[in-house]
Design an enzyme around this catalytic site. Structure first.
Site, PDB file in Angstrom:
ATOM      1  N   HIS A  86       0.839  -1.212   0.000  1.00  0.00           N
ATOM      2  CA  HIS A  86       0.000   0.000   0.000  1.00  0.00           C
ATOM      3  C   HIS A  86       0.867   1.253   0.000  1.00  0.00           C
ATOM      4  O   HIS A  86       1.909   1.303   0.670  1.00  0.00           O
ATOM      5  CB  HIS A  86      -0.995   0.014   1.162  1.00  0.00           C
ATOM      6  CG  HIS A  86      -0.392   0.053   2.539  1.00  0.00           C
ATOM      7  ND1 HIS A  86      -0.155   1.233   3.214  1.00  0.00           N
ATOM      8  CD2 HIS A  86       0.009  -0.934   3.376  1.00  0.00           C
ATOM      9  CE1 HIS A  86       0.347   0.976   4.405  1.00  0.00           C
ATOM     10  NE2 HIS A  86       0.468  -0.336   4.532  1.00  0.00           N
ATOM     11  N   ASP A  88      -0.461   4.369   0.651  1.00  0.00           N
ATOM     12  CA  ASP A  88      -0.969   5.403   1.560  1.00  0.00           C
ATOM     13  C   ASP A  88      -0.271   5.280   2.911  1.00  0.00           C
ATOM     14  O   ASP A  88       0.268   4.217   3.265  1.00  0.00           O
ATOM     15  CB  ASP A  88      -2.479   5.322   1.719  1.00  0.00           C
ATOM     16  CG  ASP A  88      -2.958   4.031   2.381  1.00  0.00           C
ATOM     17  OD1 ASP A  88      -2.391   2.961   2.070  1.00  0.00           O
ATOM     18  OD2 ASP A  88      -3.891   4.090   3.203  1.00  0.00           O
ATOM     19  N   GLU A 158      -5.153   1.249   2.683  1.00  0.00           N
ATOM     20  CA  GLU A 158      -4.911   0.294   3.756  1.00  0.00           C
ATOM     21  C   GLU A 158      -5.012   0.958   5.122  1.00  0.00           C
ATOM     22  O   GLU A 158      -5.537   0.366   6.076  1.00  0.00           O
ATOM     23  CB  GLU A 158      -3.530  -0.341   3.581  1.00  0.00           C
ATOM     24  CG  GLU A 158      -3.298  -1.587   4.444  1.00  0.00           C
ATOM     25  CD  GLU A 158      -2.807  -1.310   5.849  1.00  0.00           C
ATOM     26  OE1 GLU A 158      -2.834  -2.223   6.688  1.00  0.00           O
ATOM     27  OE2 GLU A 158      -2.391  -0.157   6.126  1.00  0.00           O
ATOM     28  N   GLU A 159      -4.529   2.183   5.233  1.00  0.00           N
ATOM     29  CA  GLU A 159      -4.526   2.869   6.521  1.00  0.00           C
ATOM     30  C   GLU A 159      -5.910   3.352   6.949  1.00  0.00           C
ATOM     31  O   GLU A 159      -6.078   3.858   8.059  1.00  0.00           O
ATOM     32  CB  GLU A 159      -3.545   4.048   6.501  1.00  0.00           C
ATOM     33  CG  GLU A 159      -2.092   3.668   6.226  1.00  0.00           C
ATOM     34  CD  GLU A 159      -1.461   2.827   7.340  1.00  0.00           C
ATOM     35  OE1 GLU A 159      -2.164   2.490   8.316  1.00  0.00           O
ATOM     36  OE2 GLU A 159      -0.263   2.508   7.227  1.00  0.00           O
ATOM     37  N   ASP A 185       4.629  -6.252   4.860  1.00  0.00           N
ATOM     38  CA  ASP A 185       4.017  -5.192   5.667  1.00  0.00           C
ATOM     39  C   ASP A 185       4.057  -5.612   7.139  1.00  0.00           C
ATOM     40  O   ASP A 185       3.197  -5.237   7.926  1.00  0.00           O
ATOM     41  CB  ASP A 185       2.577  -4.954   5.204  1.00  0.00           C
ATOM     42  CG  ASP A 185       1.995  -3.640   5.727  1.00  0.00           C
ATOM     43  OD1 ASP A 185       2.774  -2.798   6.218  1.00  0.00           O
ATOM     44  OD2 ASP A 185       0.758  -3.462   5.655  1.00  0.00           O
ATOM     45  N   HIS A 218     -23.363  20.662  37.475  1.00  0.00           N
ATOM     46  CA  HIS A 218     -22.439  21.282  38.415  1.00  0.00           C
ATOM     47  C   HIS A 218     -22.011  20.208  39.426  1.00  0.00           C
ATOM     48  O   HIS A 218     -22.856  19.606  40.093  1.00  0.00           O
ATOM     49  CB  HIS A 218     -23.145  22.446  39.123  1.00  0.00           C
ATOM     50  CG  HIS A 218     -22.241  23.302  39.947  1.00  0.00           C
ATOM     51  ND1 HIS A 218     -21.637  22.860  41.106  1.00  0.00           N
ATOM     52  CD2 HIS A 218     -21.852  24.593  39.791  1.00  0.00           C
ATOM     53  CE1 HIS A 218     -20.925  23.840  41.628  1.00  0.00           C
ATOM     54  NE2 HIS A 218     -21.032  24.906  40.844  1.00  0.00           N
ATOM     55  N   THR A 320     -15.756  22.604  36.794  1.00  0.00           N
ATOM     56  CA  THR A 320     -16.276  21.584  37.710  1.00  0.00           C
ATOM     57  C   THR A 320     -17.629  21.079  37.227  1.00  0.00           C
ATOM     58  O   THR A 320     -18.679  21.551  37.650  1.00  0.00           O
ATOM     59  CB  THR A 320     -16.393  22.155  39.131  1.00  0.00           C
ATOM     60  OG1 THR A 320     -17.134  23.391  39.075  1.00  0.00           O
ATOM     61  CG2 THR A 320     -15.011  22.418  39.707  1.00  0.00           C
ATOM     62  N   HIS A 432       3.242   4.336  12.594  1.00  0.00           N
ATOM     63  CA  HIS A 432       2.064   5.057  13.103  1.00  0.00           C
ATOM     64  C   HIS A 432       2.435   6.090  14.166  1.00  0.00           C
ATOM     65  O   HIS A 432       1.547   6.701  14.755  1.00  0.00           O
ATOM     66  CB  HIS A 432       1.009   4.097  13.675  1.00  0.00           C
ATOM     67  CG  HIS A 432       0.373   3.205  12.658  1.00  0.00           C
ATOM     68  ND1 HIS A 432      -0.894   2.692  12.812  1.00  0.00           N
ATOM     69  CD2 HIS A 432       0.800   2.745  11.467  1.00  0.00           C
ATOM     70  CE1 HIS A 432      -1.210   1.930  11.772  1.00  0.00           C
ATOM     71  NE2 HIS A 432      -0.183   1.957  10.930  1.00  0.00           N
TER      72      HIS A 432
END
Length: 460
Positions: A86, A88, A158-159, A185, A218, A320, A432
């Protein structure tokens, strides 16, 4: 193959320079802002295939990004190898953590790569690895040593889950017909101990939502009197794994394939080193399923991990509030005999069961994939083993990886061919992540190994 190997040695610098040109293209498939770059990369891949000697090179349209196809059929009676890769890549974020421009490749030395490593997005996943096949093919063509037929299928999604690939395979079965699929891969165990990947885990991926009050409240006025979805979700997630590392989902292990003691002994020849493992990711200690080694936990056993969790106020300063909703993304890695459909259903029922009545639960399935195993006594595995042993000059062992490549099962289902996972990266390559890199040694060993695979596979 001696002429082929000589050609590779004589052209190593050009092979690197041409890879750099591909790496400079920011082909990020997940971000529409990079569409033109993705399309540009597809065209460049097609150009390189043509120059290398492939016939019938096409950039074929899909519902998403195009798939690049090329082939060289020298004799219809010879076996055909389909090379998958791939073009990409993942987004490069967070950019501030890179030590150099992710799309301006540079070679730097590291402790594991004293000869240098290519630092760039896509260097290991998967541009550097699929490009090895283009250059190995070129070397075989230039030295008239291609021993069997070859086809190339290089995709651009692929990604993002290979969304268009299933339809493409069904629509082009005849064009893609082959005897074996060759994929680079994945990674090897180490440069000192090369391996061929013989197994991958499957995947079930879900997003969960816990809803409490109809608005953010709250925390002073309501705290202690109403359910806090973030607290509830945190406890529910914590209860999914017990103190022995076992996943508590009802029926989760029902269909898990138990690996024999003999096979476990064989895989542990890879010399599990807890201290080196901890050092590589800067941990003080490791954890996991009781009774299993680190190698086993990360390969032949199923897992459950939270990949992201959010809710409430996360900006600067303090606010809060008790959030109305809390969310998490959860992935489960599966082993043979588990299916994503089965595990997703069991997770959903269990998560709904353990939720307190004070909140509403929603589970949204995302993508999944089947586990994959290639037996180590097959023609396909043995060709890869012999090829890498010839190139590395070392014994090559079978290796089960913890990752998932769903297309392997898809290929087998549609094309009826097994996939050989002959990757050359290392698990420390930071794919990644910022500072992704790929060793020069690994890049060149891949190019050297691939022609040997063709030779041994063609011989049978």
């Amino acid at each position: 193959m001696s002429n082929t190997q000589q050609y590779i040695q004589e052209n190593k610098q050009r092979f690197l320079d041409e890879l750099f040109d591909i790496l400079r293209i920011a082909s990020i498939s997940a971000d529409p802002a990079y569409k033109s770059e993705v399309l540009k990369c597809a065209d460049e891949v097609a150009r390189h295939l043509k120059v290398a000697g492939a016939d019938n090179v096409e950039t074929l349209e899909t519902k998403g990004y195009p798939i690049v196809f090329g082939e060289k059929i020298i004799d219809a009676n010879l076996p055909t190898v389909l090379v998958y890769g791939h073009y990409d890549v993942q987004p490069a974020d967070p950019l501030e953590l890179w030590t150099s421009d992710p799309f301006e490749p540079v070679v730097k030395t590291t402790e594991l790569h004293p000869d240098g490593a290519i630092f760039a997005r896509g260097s290991a996943d998967d541009k550097g690895q699929f490009f090895m096949h283009v250059k190995a093919f070129e070397a075989m063509m230039k030295t008239d040593s291609l021993p069997c037929n070859v086809k190339f299928l290089i995709e651009g999604e692929e990604e993002v889950g290979s969304a268009s690939l299933a339809d493409f395979l069904e629509d082009h079965k005849e064009k893609l017909s082959c005897d074996v699929i060759l994929i680079s891969d994945t990674h090897i165990y180490s440069n000192e101990q090369p391996t061929v990947t013989t197994g991958l885990r499957g995947l079930s991926y879900v997003e969960v939502e816990v809803e409490g009050p109809n608005r953010d409240l709250h925390s002073g006025l309501y705290g202690g009197a109403v359910p806090n979805p973030i607290n509830v979700l945190s406890k529910m997630i914590g209860d999914l794994i017990d103190d022995k590392g076992h996943i508590t989902i009802d029926g989760f292990y029902d269909n898990v394939l138990i690996v024999s003691d003999e096979d476990r002994k064989e895989m542990n020849k890879l010399k599990d080193d807890p201290d080196a493992y901890k050092k590589s990711i800067n941990l003080n200690d490791i954890q996991g399923e009781e009774g299993c080694t680190t190698l086993e936990r990360a390969s032949i056993r199923p897992t459950l991990d939270v990949n992201g969790i959010w809710g409430g106020y996360t900006g600067e300063g303090a606010k809060t509030v008790i959030a109305s909703k809390a969310f998490a993304k959860i992935s489960m890695r599966l082993v043979p005999n588990q299916t994503p459909e089965e595990i997703t259903e069991k997770f959903t029922k269990h998560f709904e069961k353990i939720a307190p009545k004070s909140v509403k639960i929603k589970v949204t399935p995302h993508h999944g994939g089947m586990p994959y195993v290639l037996e180590s006594n097959t023609k396909e595995f043995l060709a890869a083993k012999k090829a890498m042993e010839k190139a590395f000059g070392k014994e090559v062992l079978p290796y089960r990886s913890g990752g998932s490549i769903p297309i392997t099962s898809l290929f087998e289902k549609v094309l009826g061919a097994k996939s050989v996972l002959m990757g050359f990266g290392l698990d420390s390559d930071a794919i990644h992540s910022p500072n992704e890199h790929y060793g020069l040694y690994n890049y060149y060993k891949g190019i050297e190994s691939i022609p040997y695979f063709f030779e041994f596979y063609a011989k049978g």
